[in-house]
Design an enzyme around this catalytic site. Structure first.
Site, PDB file in Angstrom:
ATOM      1  N   ARG A 126      -6.349   3.198  -1.300  1.00 53.04           N
ATOM      2  CA  ARG A 126      -5.254   4.106  -1.671  1.00 53.04           C
ATOM      3  C   ARG A 126      -5.656   5.484  -1.162  1.00 53.04           C
ATOM      4  NH1 ARG A 126      -1.137   4.027  -5.658  1.00 53.04           N
ATOM      5  NH2 ARG A 126      -0.705   6.036  -6.629  1.00 53.04           N
ATOM      6  N   HIS A 160       4.127   2.498   1.094  1.00 47.17           N
ATOM      7  CA  HIS A 160       3.634   1.907  -0.161  1.00 47.17           C
ATOM      8  C   HIS A 160       4.133   0.459  -0.226  1.00 47.17           C
ATOM      9  CE1 HIS A 160       1.951   1.547  -4.003  1.00 47.17           C
ATOM     10  NE2 HIS A 160       2.667   2.408  -4.700  1.00 47.17           N
ATOM     11  N   GLN A 214       4.188  -1.812  -3.553  1.00 47.97           N
ATOM     12  CA  GLN A 214       5.259  -1.508  -4.500  1.00 47.97           C
ATOM     13  C   GLN A 214       6.536  -2.242  -4.111  1.00 47.97           C
ATOM     14  OE1 GLN A 214       5.241   0.607  -7.443  1.00 47.97           O
ATOM     15  NE2 GLN A 214       7.069  -0.662  -7.641  1.00 47.97           N
ATOM     16  N   ASP A 274      12.247   8.252  -6.844  1.00 50.82           N
ATOM     17  CA  ASP A 274      10.827   8.542  -7.054  1.00 50.82           C
ATOM     18  C   ASP A 274      10.727  10.010  -7.466  1.00 50.82           C
ATOM     19  OD1 ASP A 274       8.067   8.340  -7.074  1.00 50.82           O
ATOM     20  OD2 ASP A 274       7.826   8.174  -4.908  1.00 50.82           O
ATOM     21  N   CYS A 302       9.433   3.582  -9.169  1.00 53.07           N
ATOM     22  CA  CYS A 302       8.065   3.063  -9.016  1.00 53.07           C
ATOM     23  C   CYS A 302       7.095   3.653 -10.046  1.00 53.07           C
ATOM     24  CB  CYS A 302       7.559   3.297  -7.598  1.00 53.07           C
ATOM     25  SG  CYS A 302       7.482   5.027  -7.128  1.00 53.07           S
ATOM     26  N   ARG A 309       4.010  -5.585 -10.189  1.00 54.31           N
ATOM     27  CA  ARG A 309       2.926  -5.184  -9.278  1.00 54.31           C
ATOM     28  C   ARG A 309       1.772  -6.178  -9.412  1.00 54.31           C
ATOM     29  NH1 ARG A 309       2.118   0.101  -7.634  1.00 54.31           N
ATOM     30  NH2 ARG A 309       0.402  -0.829  -6.445  1.00 54.31           N
TER      31      ARG A 309
END
Length: 306
Positions: free
Chosen positions: A104, A131, A134, A219, A259, A287
């Site tokens: 990450r 991402h 996700q 987001d 998310c 997830r």
């Protein structure tokens, strides 16, 4: 056989991606029934975090443990990566001891550099560009609630960020139309828009984007590393708040996703996560399940080496 990575939704065929999320649903069902399933016994996932995380860390670590393996958490303080060791060198050493690596990070090039020298699968746990993990969870959530997303319309409201870029890739791979509503200057990356062609439309008005949409997603307005722009962004993005009224303008069976973490009163109204159309909590849990399917596919089972 060259090692496979998961750095982007484009690393797999559409069939493989659908297979992955269907497998995620099966693994979720096994866990809900309390069935022990440990194909990755003695397998170890290294997790490199340059950015803070709740869901990414929990889901990968818990997922590896549930599959019978282990995960090692490495913060920037715990490795030489942030202190001058070339990324390629770190990849050679780490991949000689681990069975997979999740990273990450900020620059997407950190991932591609690491993957180029890694002998084991590398998974993108988030970069400034994308991402994809996700999106596996998001696609699994839609499939569970509404069936196939192929041919449907999705609206992305707000910043054209890494999540938005991943939605563009998902639109190509899962065969849906995407409408992005964002302020001028905050469009998704031109490279991704060019790839998607007619499949993605950028508009300014959130109401235009959600008209007829089967899924609406958003987001936070200022991501990690953008705190200094937060005030300026607040003013610009205010018209892009997703509210119950905005969802009313979408398709009747619309789902809302976020998310997380969510900033109530900013990108969403205070009550939105309590709306029956919101599936954000399922999406967060998925997830775990979608990534377990990914780990199961990428990490060679222990019994192959017996």
């Amino acid at each position: 056989m060259s090692v496979r990575h998961f750095l982007s939704m484009m690393d797999y065929t559409p069939d493989e991606l659908v297979g992955l999320i269907r497998r995620g649903i099966e693994l979720k069902n096994l866990r809900n029934r309390g069935v022990l399933f440990e194909p990755l016994k003695n397998r170890v996932l290294g997790m490199i975090f340059e950015k803070a995380s709740t869901r990414t860390r929990l889901s990968f670590e818990a997922g590896m443990i549930q599959l019978g393996g282990q995960a090692i958490f490495l913060s920037p303080r715990d490795t030489q990566l942030g202190r001058g060791e070339p990324i390629g060198d770190a990849a050679i050493v780490m991949s000689s001891m681990l069975d997979a690596v999740m990273i990450r990070t900020f620059a997407h090039s950190n991932l591609t550099e690491f993957a180029a020298k890694s002998k084991v699968p590398v998974i993108n746990g988030l970069s400034d560009d994308l991402h994809p993990c996700q999106l596996l969870a998001d696609m699994q959530t839609f499939l569970e609630h509404r069936g196939s997303i192929a041919g449907k319309t999705v609206a992305w409201i707000g910043d054209g960020n890494n999540m938005c870029n991943s939605y563009i890739e998902a639109a190509m791979q899962f065969d849906f139309q995407l409408k992005v509503a964002c302020p001028t200057g905050y469009e998704p990356d031109a490279r991704f828009l060019a790839l998607a062609g007619e499949r993605v439309q950028v508009v300014r008005d959130p109401r235009e984007a959600v008209a007829g949409a089967h899924l609406v997603s958003t987001d936070v307005w200022a991501s990690m590393g953008q705190e200094d722009e937060a005030e300026q962004r607040m003013a610009l993005f205010r018209p892009y708040q997703v509210t119950r009224e905005l969802l009313d303008a979408a398709a009747e069976d619309v789902l809302f996703m976020h998310c997380l973490p969510a900033h109530r009163g900013e990108e969403i109204s205070f009550d939105l996560l309590d709306d029956p159309r919101s599936v954000a909590w399922d999406q967060a849990e998925n997830r775990l399940h979608a990534q377990k399917a990914l780990l199961e596919m990428l990490v060679e089972p222990a019994y192959h080496h017996a």
